[in-house]
Design an enzyme around this catalytic site. Structure first.
Site, short mmCIF file in Angstrom:
data_model
loop_
_atom_site.label_atom_id
_atom_site.label_comp_id
_atom_site.label_asym_id
_atom_site.label_seq_id
_atom_site.Cartn_x
_atom_site.Cartn_y
_atom_site.Cartn_z
N ASP A 7 -26.78 -19.73 11.90
CA ASP A 7 -28.18 -20.09 11.71
C ASP A 7 -28.21 -21.63 11.70
OD1 ASP A 7 -30.93 -19.96 10.87
OD2 ASP A 7 -30.25 -20.43 8.85
N LEU A 8 -29.37 -22.22 11.88
CA LEU A 8 -29.45 -23.69 11.95
C LEU A 8 -29.93 -24.31 10.63
CD1 LEU A 8 -29.41 -26.33 13.70
CD2 LEU A 8 -31.78 -25.83 14.23
N ASP A 9 -31.22 -24.09 10.34
CA ASP A 9 -31.83 -24.73 9.17
C ASP A 9 -31.20 -24.18 7.89
OD1 ASP A 9 -33.81 -26.24 10.67
OD2 ASP A 9 -34.82 -24.34 11.04
N THR A 15 -32.67 -29.13 6.94
CA THR A 15 -33.99 -29.51 7.46
C THR A 15 -35.13 -28.94 6.61
OG1 THR A 15 -33.46 -27.80 9.02
CG2 THR A 15 -33.62 -30.01 9.90
N LYS A 43 -38.45 -20.29 4.01
CA LYS A 43 -37.11 -20.41 4.61
C LYS A 43 -36.77 -19.19 5.47
CE LYS A 43 -35.03 -23.60 1.36
NZ LYS A 43 -34.02 -23.84 0.33
N SER A 112 -31.15 -18.93 15.69
CA SER A 112 -32.13 -19.58 14.81
C SER A 112 -33.56 -19.17 15.14
CB SER A 112 -32.00 -21.10 14.96
OG SER A 112 -33.12 -21.75 14.40
N ALA A 113 -34.41 -19.15 14.11
CA ALA A 113 -35.84 -18.85 14.31
C ALA A 113 -36.60 -20.07 14.83
CB ALA A 113 -36.46 -18.42 12.98
N LYS A 143 -36.51 -12.65 12.11
CA LYS A 143 -35.64 -12.11 11.07
C LYS A 143 -36.55 -11.58 9.95
CE LYS A 143 -32.36 -15.84 12.04
NZ LYS A 143 -31.78 -17.11 11.58
N GLU A 167 -25.52 -17.55 7.40
CA GLU A 167 -26.96 -17.55 7.11
C GLU A 167 -27.26 -18.02 5.69
OE1 GLU A 167 -30.12 -17.13 7.43
OE2 GLU A 167 -30.26 -16.57 9.51
N ASP A 168 -28.36 -18.74 5.53
CA ASP A 168 -28.76 -19.15 4.17
C ASP A 168 -29.98 -18.40 3.67
OD1 ASP A 168 -30.53 -20.48 5.99
OD2 ASP A 168 -31.17 -21.75 4.33
C1 BG6 Z 1 -36.27 -21.46 10.42
C2 BG6 Z 1 -36.62 -22.19 9.14
O1 BG6 Z 1 -34.95 -21.73 10.77
O2 BG6 Z 1 -37.14 -21.87 11.47
C3 BG6 Z 1 -38.09 -21.97 8.79
O3 BG6 Z 1 -35.81 -21.73 8.07
C4 BG6 Z 1 -38.96 -22.39 9.97
O4 BG6 Z 1 -38.41 -22.69 7.63
C5 BG6 Z 1 -38.51 -21.64 11.23
O5 BG6 Z 1 -40.32 -22.11 9.70
C6 BG6 Z 1 -39.32 -22.03 12.47
O6 BG6 Z 1 -39.04 -23.37 12.77
P1 BG6 Z 1 -39.81 -24.27 13.81
O7 BG6 Z 1 -38.93 -25.48 13.94
O8 BG6 Z 1 -39.91 -23.51 15.09
O9 BG6 Z 1 -41.16 -24.58 13.24
MG MG Z 2 -31.80 -20.93 7.61
#
Ligand code: BG6
Ligand code: MG
Length: 219
Positions: A7-9, A15, A43, A112-113, A143, A167-168
């Site tokens: 996962d990224l964030d 972030t 999150k 990542s989302a 997710k 994943e967090d």
């Molecule tokens: C997830 C974050 O990775 O991405 C969420 O944990 C965020 O907080 C989601 O809303 C979507 O991100 P973005 O950058 O497309 O607005």
């Molecule tokens: Mg995350």
């Protein structure tokens, strides 16, 4: 294990603080009270769903047109922070883990989302380490739906049971479990209760041991 999906964030970079600042600004513009505790609920959640949560907090109703405009506004603010990011923002232990996996020939994917995933990987100088990138632009289900991880495993050409997910978020751990992958929580064990294992951060993870581990259904 052969496939490693990150996962990224909150896993590679912190972030969440930038997402919070950008949502907070929008909340203030709309007269909605929004705290750092409220931010926990966003999150791992998609941008659209995050806005729905924010509007529900303030009992604000809006047209589709307004929602689109507010999401764009939030994203422009968020990108102002992202554009200032560099390699120092990669969280402790992540780079050594990625390098070791690369050296060992393991498949490395992002799951990542976020629709901003590529720019963040570029800014932090680690995009070249990823064999596969699946992000918010590639999936139709958020997710806890496993789609993002299933797609990543397919593109890595690795069976789900031989994949490890880092994943967090609670939603992300649920997604990894549903996909039949080994779920590694990054954060607090009492929050990430469903994870197969939990570590506070990457400095505590023994990557060699994960590589040597048998596929999930053979444990
Ligand atoms: C997830 C974050 O990775 O991405 C969420 O944990 C965020 O907080 C989601 O809303 C979507 O991100 P973005 O950058 O497309 O607005
Ligand atoms: Mg995350």
């Amino acid at each position: 294990m052969k496939g490693f999906i990150f996962d990224l964030d909150g896993v590679i970079v912190d972030t969440a603080k930038y997402h919070f600042l950008a949502w907070k600004k929008l909340a203030e513009d709309l007269g909605i009270g929004f705290t750092i505790q409220d931010n926990e609920r966003l999150k791992g959640v998609s941008r659209t769903h995050s806005l729905e949560i924010l509007l529900a907090l303030g009992n604000v109703e809006a047209t589709e047109e307004e929602k689109k405009e507010w999401m764009q506004q939030k994203n422009e603010d968020y990108l102002r922070y992202v554009n200032r990011m560099d390699e120092k923002e990669v969280l402790p232990g992540v780079l050594p883990a990625l390098r070791l996996l690369k050296k060992k020939g393991a498949g490395i994917a992002l799951g990542s989302a976020s629709k901003n995933a590529r720019i963040i990987l570029e800014k932090t100088g680690i995009i070249f380490l990823f064999d596969v990138i699946v992000d918010g632009n590639d999936v139709s289900e958020a997710k806890p739906d496993p789609e993002v991880f299933v797609l990543a495993a397919e593109q890595l050409d690795v069976d789900a049971t031989a994949c490890v997910v880092f994943e967090d978020s609670v939603a992300g751990i649920a997604a990894a479990n549903t996909a039949g992958m080994l779920s590694i929580g990054i954060g607090e064990a009492d929050v990430l209760k469903e994870a197969d294992r939990v570590f506070p951060d990457f400095t505590q993870i023994d990557v060699e041991a994960l590589l040597a581990q048998s596929p999930k259904n053979n444990q």
